[in-house]
Design an enzyme around this catalytic site. Structure first.
Site, PDB file in Angstrom:
ATOM      1  N   CYS A   1      -3.753  -9.100  -1.533  1.00  0.00           N
ATOM      2  CA  CYS A   1      -3.851  -7.667  -1.866  1.00  0.00           C
ATOM      3  C   CYS A   1      -4.093  -7.451  -3.361  1.00  0.00           C
ATOM      4  CB  CYS A   1      -2.540  -6.997  -1.443  1.00  0.00           C
ATOM      5  SG  CYS A   1      -2.404  -5.280  -1.992  1.00  0.00           S
TER       6      CYS A   1
ATOM      7  N   TYR B   1     -13.060   0.121  -1.501  1.00  0.00           N
ATOM      8  CA  TYR B   1     -12.480   0.521  -0.205  1.00  0.00           C
ATOM      9  C   TYR B   1     -13.220   1.723   0.374  1.00  0.00           C
ATOM     10  CZ  TYR B   1      -8.555  -2.695  -0.581  1.00  0.00           C
ATOM     11  OH  TYR B   1      -7.789  -3.832  -0.648  1.00  0.00           O
TER      12      TYR B   1
HETATM   13  N1  LIG Z   1       0.630   1.577  -1.085  1.00  0.00           N
HETATM   14  C1  LIG Z   1      -0.657   1.832  -1.620  1.00  0.00           C
HETATM   15  C2  LIG Z   1      -1.423   0.630  -2.136  1.00  0.00           C
HETATM   16  C3  LIG Z   1      -1.058  -0.721  -1.666  1.00  0.00           C
HETATM   17  C4  LIG Z   1      -1.878  -1.124  -0.496  1.00  0.00           C
HETATM   18  O1  LIG Z   1      -2.775  -0.436  -0.011  1.00  0.00           O
HETATM   19  N2  LIG Z   1      -1.543  -2.308  -0.048  1.00  0.00           N
HETATM   20  C5  LIG Z   1      -2.124  -2.788   1.180  1.00  0.00           C
HETATM   21  C6  LIG Z   1      -2.563  -4.218   1.116  1.00  0.00           C
HETATM   22  S1  LIG Z   1      -3.946  -4.456   0.046  1.00  0.00           S
HETATM   23  C7  LIG Z   1      -1.085  -2.652   2.263  1.00  0.00           C
HETATM   24  O2  LIG Z   1      -0.008  -3.190   2.168  1.00  0.00           O
HETATM   25  N3  LIG Z   1      -1.428  -1.856   3.293  1.00  0.00           N
HETATM   26  C8  LIG Z   1      -0.570  -1.625   4.409  1.00  0.00           C
HETATM   27  C9  LIG Z   1      -1.065  -2.324   5.613  1.00  0.00           C
HETATM   28  O3  LIG Z   1      -2.114  -2.964   5.556  1.00  0.00           O
HETATM   29  O4  LIG Z   1      -0.389  -2.237   6.639  1.00  0.00           O
HETATM   30  C10 LIG Z   1      -1.511   2.639  -0.692  1.00  0.00           C
HETATM   31  O5  LIG Z   1      -1.094   2.951   0.390  1.00  0.00           O
HETATM   32  O6  LIG Z   1      -2.591   3.001  -1.071  1.00  0.00           O
END
Ligand SMILES: N[C@@H](CCC(=O)N[C@@H](CS)C(=O)NCC(=O)O)C(=O)O
Length: 337
Positions: free
Chosen positions: A48, A179
């Site tokens: 990540c 993204y």
């Molecule tokens: N928490 C933040 C950024 C962190 C984020 O997106 N991390 C990802 C991994 S790169 C994650 O853990 N996503 C939750 C999932 O894939 O279930 C968001 O929601 O934008």
């Protein structure tokens, strides 16, 4: 951000949600969470980019002994991030199998997703924060009493306005731009995100043609945030997210800049290309339904000379580079040079 979590992609434009748990760990403990050696655990995935910022900062600042590290399996299941890389499939310090258990201890029935990076209070097992935009700034400015001797100042006071401005553009168009392009569900949305991404990268390339680092003449938080996207660029964003106007290796300035940072202790030694590739290509089944992980790209160029030292600059300012990573935190080579 798989196909769920607290980010969303669907028929509407890609939306990144704000972190829900925004408590701050501070030197004075004003939010109930004082900086304390050994009290907290940083939970990340090496796949990540948002979590990887914290991994790099922790290394540069020498916080490894003060703030321990839990590394989740790059492949989430329907309960999200899990500790299947650890013996017994449990994090050895928190004793939990899924990061969601720390979220549940913090707030029952929390409807959002479970994301990394996350900092967990070890004694109570409760999540403290998943605020990735804040975590690294606090490591740099609130955890100073626990920094190693010779730690750099990653967020120097006189440069903060400039660093913030650069980071805002980098976040919007680059960190999050990839993204927006990758999860676009309409041609126009994709094209706009992709065009903005490459326009911004060109501008950053012009800025970096004459100076070694983004702001001032030392490494700052801004460089960490750009690096975590650039290091993933050819491996996942170029193919999987269709950000393919050019490859990083085709842009002379940005490729040299990325290699320079990669070869700086604390950056490249945190990067796990295997975790990165398997996470993106296998977890985002909506955009890669076969789950096939490509064999490329060839990673051998990352350690080639970059000649950026000719621009001057002092990577760590008046400080020094960090020593090598602890044995337990070494990244397996996985075909890395
Ligand atoms: N928490 C933040 C950024 C962190 C984020 O997106 N991390 C990802 C991994 S790169 C994650 O853990 N996503 C939750 C999932 O894939 O279930 C968001 O929601 O934008």
């Amino acid at each position: 951000m798989s196909g769920g979590g607290n980010t969303a992609y669907g028929r509407k434009a890609f939306q990144r949600s704000k972190a829900h748990f925004t408590d701050r760990i501070t030197a004075d403990g004003r939010e109930g969470w004082p900086v304390e050696a050994g009290r907290y655990r940083l939970v990340v995935s090496r796949a990540c980019p948002w979590a990887s910022r914290a991994v790099v900062s922790r290394r540069l600042l020498g916080l490894e002994d003060a703030l321990s590290l839990a590394i989740a399996d790059p492949l989430q299941d329907d309960r999200s991030w899990r500790f299947t890389l650890d013996p017994g499939d449990r994090d050895p310090v928190l004793g939990i199998r899924f990061l969601s258990e720390a979220y549940d201890r913090r707030e029952t029935e929390y409807p959002g997703g479970v994301s990394v990076p996350a900092i967990v209070d070890v004694p109570s097992g409760r999540l403290v924060t998943n605020d990735y935009q804040r975590i690294t700034l606090d490591l740099a400015t609130e955890w100073t009493a626990l920094h190693r001797a010779g730690a750099p100042d990653l967020y120097p006071e006189p440069l903060r306005d400039e660093i913030d401005a650069v980071m805002a553009d980098v976040f919007e168009d680059v960190n999050n731009g990839v993204y927006r392009a990758g999860f676009a569900t309409g041609q126009q949305e994709y094209e706009e995100a992709c065009a903005r991404l490459f326009r911004r990268l060109e501008l950053l390339g012009e800025r970096l043609a004459g100076q070694r680092y983004l702001v001032g003449d030392t490494i700052t938080e801004a460089d960490i945030r750009l690096f975590t996207t650039l290091v993933r660029f050819d491996a996942v964003y170029h193919g999987h997210f269709k950000c393919n106007r050019w490859k990083l290796t085709e842009h002379q300035v940005l490729w040299a800049y990325a290699r320079d940072l990669y070869q700086t202790p604390g950056f490249g030694d945190t990067v796990d290309f295997d975790h990165i590739k398997r996470h993106y290509y296998q977890v985002h089944s909506g955009i890669n339904p076969t789950g096939i992980v490509p064999l490329g790209p060839d990673l051998s160029g990352w350690l080639t000379p970059h000649h950026r030292q000719e621009l001057g600059g002092r990577a760590f300012g008046d400080g020094t580079p960090p020593g090598p990573p602890a044995q337990a935190e070494r990244v397996p080579a996985h075909g890395r040079p």
